[in-house]
Each structure stands twice: as structure tokens, then as C-alpha cells.
Write a protein that holds these residues in place. Structure first.
Motif, PDB file in Angstrom:
ATOM      1  N   THR A  50       0.836  -1.204   0.000  1.00 29.24           N
ATOM      2  CA  THR A  50       0.000   0.000   0.000  1.00 29.24           C
ATOM      3  C   THR A  50       0.871   1.255   0.000  1.00 29.24           C
ATOM      4  N   ALA A  51       1.909   1.275   0.826  1.00 28.69           N
ATOM      5  CA  ALA A  51       2.806   2.437   0.860  1.00 28.69           C
ATOM      6  C   ALA A  51       3.512   2.625  -0.489  1.00 28.69           C
ATOM      7  N   GLY A  52       3.907   1.538  -1.130  1.00 23.93           N
ATOM      8  CA  GLY A  52       4.547   1.636  -2.443  1.00 23.93           C
ATOM      9  C   GLY A  52       3.608   2.199  -3.490  1.00 23.93           C
ATOM     10  N   VAL A  53       2.366   1.735  -3.493  1.00 23.97           N
ATOM     11  CA  VAL A  53       1.384   2.226  -4.463  1.00 23.97           C
ATOM     12  C   VAL A  53       1.113   3.715  -4.226  1.00 23.97           C
ATOM     13  N   VAL A  54       0.980   4.107  -2.964  1.00 20.69           N
ATOM     14  CA  VAL A  54       0.735   5.516  -2.655  1.00 20.69           C
ATOM     15  C   VAL A  54       1.924   6.368  -3.098  1.00 20.69           C
ATOM     16  N   ALA A  55       3.139   5.884  -2.872  1.00 16.72           N
ATOM     17  CA  ALA A  55       4.326   6.640  -3.283  1.00 16.72           C
ATOM     18  C   ALA A  55       4.392   6.784  -4.797  1.00 16.72           C
ATOM     19  N   VAL A  56       4.121   5.714  -5.530  1.00 14.94           N
ATOM     20  CA  VAL A  56       4.159   5.772  -6.997  1.00 14.94           C
ATOM     21  C   VAL A  56       3.087   6.723  -7.515  1.00 14.94           C
ATOM     22  N   LEU A  57       1.897   6.655  -6.953  1.00 17.32           N
ATOM     23  CA  LEU A  57       0.831   7.559  -7.392  1.00 17.32           C
ATOM     24  C   LEU A  57       1.163   9.007  -7.047  1.00 17.32           C
ATOM     25  N   GLY A  58       1.784   9.240  -5.902  1.00 20.88           N
ATOM     26  CA  GLY A  58       2.180  10.600  -5.530  1.00 20.88           C
ATOM     27  C   GLY A  58       3.219  11.158  -6.478  1.00 20.88           C
ATOM     28  N   VAL A  59       4.203  10.358  -6.835  1.00 19.10           N
ATOM     29  CA  VAL A  59       5.232  10.807  -7.774  1.00 19.10           C
ATOM     30  C   VAL A  59       4.623  11.069  -9.146  1.00 19.10           C
ATOM     31  N   ALA A  60       3.723  10.180  -9.578  1.00 20.15           N
ATOM     32  CA  ALA A  60       3.080  10.370 -10.882  1.00 20.15           C
ATOM     33  C   ALA A  60       2.228  11.632 -10.892  1.00 20.15           C
ATOM     34  N   THR A  61       1.521  11.892  -9.811  1.00 19.30           N
ATOM     35  CA  THR A  61       0.702  13.101  -9.729  1.00 19.30           C
ATOM     36  C   THR A  61       1.585  14.344  -9.729  1.00 19.30           C
ATOM     37  N   ALA A  62       2.658  14.305  -8.965  1.00 13.16           N
ATOM     38  CA  ALA A  62       3.559  15.467  -8.923  1.00 13.16           C
ATOM     39  C   ALA A  62       4.189  15.707 -10.293  1.00 13.16           C
ATOM     40  N   ALA A  63       4.537  14.637 -10.987  1.00 11.40           N
ATOM     41  CA  ALA A  63       5.136  14.793 -12.316  1.00 11.40           C
ATOM     42  C   ALA A  63       4.137  15.358 -13.313  1.00 11.40           C
ATOM     43  N   SER A  64       2.871  14.969 -13.186  1.00  9.01           N
ATOM     44  CA  SER A  64       1.878  15.481 -14.131  1.00  9.01           C
ATOM     45  C   SER A  64       1.518  16.934 -13.839  1.00  9.01           C
ATOM     46  N   LEU A  65       1.659  17.369 -12.584  1.00  3.79           N
ATOM     47  CA  LEU A  65       1.335  18.753 -12.236  1.00  3.79           C
ATOM     48  C   LEU A  65       2.514  19.694 -12.405  1.00  3.79           C
ATOM     49  N   ALA A  66       3.707  19.168 -12.554  1.00  4.54           N
ATOM     50  CA  ALA A  66       4.893  20.012 -12.717  1.00  4.54           C
ATOM     51  C   ALA A  66       4.842  20.699 -14.076  1.00  4.54           C
ATOM     52  N   PRO A  67       5.365  21.937 -14.139  1.00  7.48           N
ATOM     53  CA  PRO A  67       5.362  22.621 -15.432  1.00  7.48           C
ATOM     54  C   PRO A  67       6.275  21.907 -16.413  1.00  7.48           C
ATOM     55  N   GLY A  68       5.965  22.048 -17.679  1.00  2.00           N
ATOM     56  CA  GLY A  68       6.743  21.406 -18.735  1.00  2.00           C
ATOM     57  C   GLY A  68       8.125  22.001 -18.834  1.00  2.00           C
ATOM     58  N   PRO A  69       8.917  21.465 -19.728  1.00  2.00           N
ATOM     59  CA  PRO A  69      10.277  21.997 -19.861  1.00  2.00           C
ATOM     60  C   PRO A  69      10.230  23.435 -20.351  1.00  2.00           C
ATOM     61  N   ALA A  70      11.012  24.263 -19.707  1.00  2.00           N
ATOM     62  CA  ALA A  70      11.040  25.680 -20.064  1.00  2.00           C
ATOM     63  C   ALA A  70      11.996  25.883 -21.229  1.00  2.00           C
ATOM     64  N   GLY A  71      11.791  26.922 -21.952  1.00  2.00           N
ATOM     65  CA  GLY A  71      12.679  27.253 -23.056  1.00  2.00           C
ATOM     66  C   GLY A  71      14.013  27.732 -22.510  1.00  2.00           C
ATOM     67  N   PRO A  72      14.898  28.135 -23.373  1.00  2.00           N
ATOM     68  CA  PRO A  72      16.204  28.595 -22.897  1.00  2.00           C
ATOM     69  C   PRO A  72      16.033  29.846 -22.038  1.00  2.00           C
ATOM     70  N   ALA A  73      16.814  29.948 -20.996  1.00  2.00           N
ATOM     71  CA  ALA A  73      16.730  31.093 -20.097  1.00  2.00           C
ATOM     72  C   ALA A  73      17.279  32.323 -20.823  1.00  2.00           C
ATOM     73  N   LEU A  74      16.521  33.393 -20.783  1.00  2.00           N
ATOM     74  CA  LEU A  74      16.947  34.633 -21.413  1.00  2.00           C
ATOM     75  C   LEU A  74      17.856  35.393 -20.460  1.00  2.00           C
ATOM     76  N   PRO A  75      18.853  36.107 -20.970  1.00  2.00           N
ATOM     77  CA  PRO A  75      19.719  36.884 -20.085  1.00  2.00           C
ATOM     78  C   PRO A  75      18.944  38.052 -19.492  1.00  2.00           C
ATOM     79  N   ALA A  76      19.370  38.492 -18.344  1.00  2.00           N
ATOM     80  CA  ALA A  76      18.712  39.610 -17.687  1.00  2.00           C
ATOM     81  C   ALA A  76      19.029  40.885 -18.452  1.00  2.00           C
TER      82      ALA A  76
END
Length: 147
Positions: A50-76
Motif C-alpha cells: 500500500t505504501a509503495g502504491v501511494v508513493a508511486v501515485l504521488g510521484v506520478a501526480t507530482a510529475a503530471s502537475l509540474a510545469p513542462g520543460p522551459a525554453g532557454p533562459a533569457l539573459p537579464a
């Protein structure tokens, strides 16, 4: 009614209980301990899965909610340059023009040095010209020059 030859249901149950109590024996301690260990192993295994399933689902949820890859960083830069947006499919309307007008400004319009600015005809907004805060306040509080 307590006759041993009475075939009533109560008498049959009593006979079965007497037979069971005569034949019943206690289990050896080793067998009881082994049953307890098996039950504990099952509970621990279930909790681990049960703990393993909860951990895998938590990681999958966090990965799906994380923003996508950002473009190249622009200089200030100063002032900062906005990121290029998606290319418009149509050309925006003309930018608003400042006109000389002696009539008082209507609600929702701002004045700058006696000139009235109007919002653009299209739904697109523009950024106002930047000025130091003291200058902008001074200009807004002064009266327009006479015509």
C-alpha cells in the motif's frame, strides 16, 4: 422432554455440543505462534504494498502537475524584454493615438499633460509610457494648459 430418545431439535443440538466438548483439545503453543506470525507477515506485506502504491501515485501526480520543460533562459536585461508569444493569426488594429482635446476626460480614460488617451479600438491592451512616479503625479494633478 429431556428424554434422550426425544428427536426434537433442541435435543439434537445438545447432543452435538456434548460430543464437541468431549472431542475438543487445545492447540499446541507452537501452532498458535505460527498462525500469529503468518498473520503479522500478511499485514506487513499489505502495508508495504500500500505504501509503495501511494508513493508511486504521488510521484506520478507530482510529475503530471509540474510545469513542462522551459525554453532557454533569457539573459537579464534592463528593462526586461517580454518572452515572444505565439504569432498572431491576424494583424492587430492600429495603436491608440493621443489627441489634443479640451473636453474633460470621460470615466475610464486617463489624461497626460492635457492630452486625453483612449483605449485601443481592438481588445488588445497596451502598456502606458513609463515615467518616474513623482513626475506622473505632478502631471496628473496639474490643470491642462489653456487653448
Amino acid at each position: 422432554m429431556n428424554d434422550p430418545t426425544d428427536p426434537s431439535l433442541r435435543a439434537l443440538f445438545r447432543a452435538a455440543a456434548d460430543h464437541g466438548s468431549r472431542e475438543a483439545t487445545t492447540l499446541p503453543v507452537a501452532q498458535v505462534v505460527e498462525r500469529g506470525r503468518r498473520a503479522r507477515r500478511r499485514r506487513v506485506a499489505l502495508a508495504t504494498v500500500t505504501a509503495g502504491v501511494v508513493a508511486v501515485l504521488g510521484v506520478a501526480t507530482a510529475a503530471s502537475l509540474a510545469p513542462g520543460p522551459a525554453g532557454p533562459a533569457l539573459p537579464a536585461t534592463s528593462p526586461s524584454v517580454p518572452d515572444p508569444g505565439p504569432s498572431p493569426t491576424h494583424r492587430p488594429g492600429p495603436l491608440p493615438r493621443e489627441t489634443e482635446n479640451s473636453t474633460p476626460p470621460g470615466p475610464g480614460s486617463a489624461t497626460t499633460e492635457g492630452r486625453q488617451t483612449r483605449p485601443p479600438a481592438s481588445g488588445r491592451t497596451t502598456t502606458p509610457p513609463t515615467a518616474p512616479p513623482a513626475t506622473a503625479t505632478t502631471m496628473a494633478t496639474t490643470t491642462p494648459p489653456p487653448d
